[in-house]
Design an enzyme around this catalytic site. Structure first.
Site, PDB file in Angstrom:
ATOM      1  CG  HIS A 224      -1.745  -1.176   1.398  1.00 54.10           C
ATOM      2  ND1 HIS A 224      -2.853  -1.400   0.629  1.00 54.10           N
ATOM      3  CD2 HIS A 224      -1.626  -2.249   2.219  1.00 54.10           C
ATOM      4  CE1 HIS A 224      -3.406  -2.549   0.976  1.00 54.10           C
ATOM      5  NE2 HIS A 224      -2.666  -3.087   1.933  1.00 54.10           N
TER       6      HIS A 224
ATOM      7  CE  LYS B 255      18.985   1.324  18.742  1.00 51.64           C
ATOM      8  NZ  LYS B 255      18.694   1.599  20.112  1.00 51.64           N
TER       9      LYS B 255
END
Length: 153
Positions: free
Chosen positions: A66, A135
């Site tokens: 979308h 991370k």
């Protein structure tokens, strides 16, 4: 779609390709495990290297389906070309349970992505990756061993 030798793909795994892409391509190397309820949504391309492990409920998301703009979504329009990206898992990567990886990401060889992580950027080889957003936690060091002992007790 091409699948290498000695691969194991568990039940309820979903593969899709973006219909507006010219030729969405999925390449799976040799000796790959893809766990139960994993979804692989190919935007442009997804490359899964040799000896990769993807635990259950992984989500490789090369396209969102979308547009970001709510007015375009309300019109039922498809995602935009700039939202589409490739995913590359180099050799010997381990993707733990419930990890999501979005497009335009490369995970370097020998890396491990911890359970529940959301990966939105690329990481170098031999990196322990964790979190939302993910991370680098630490550099992984491997010590080659000529034997793998089994517990005999």
């Amino acid at each position: 779609m091409s699948i290498g030798n000695d691969c194991r793909i568990s039940g309820k795994t979903t593969f899709s390709g973006r219909t507006d892409s010219t030729n969405p391509t999925l390449t799976i190397g040799d000796n790959v495990d893809i766990g139960w309820q994993t979804t692989i949504a190919v935007g442009d391309k997804i490359i899964i290297g040799n000896n990769v492990r993807i635990a259950s409920q992984g989500f490789l998301c090369g396209y969102p389906g979308h547009p970001i703009d709510p007015h375009l979504r309300a019109q039922g329009l498809a995602d935009l070309p700039q939202q589409i990206g490739s995913i590359i898992l180099e050799d010997d990567v381990w993707v733990c349970t419930r990890v999501t990886i979005i497009g335009n990401v490369t995970i370097g060889s020998g890396s491990i992505i911890a359970t529940g992580s959301m990966v939105t950027k690329s990481f170098p080889p031999n990196t322990l990756i964790a979190g939302n957003p993910a991370k680098a936690i630490k550099k992984l060091t491997y010590h080659p061993s000529s034997t793998h002992s089994e517990d005999t007790s």
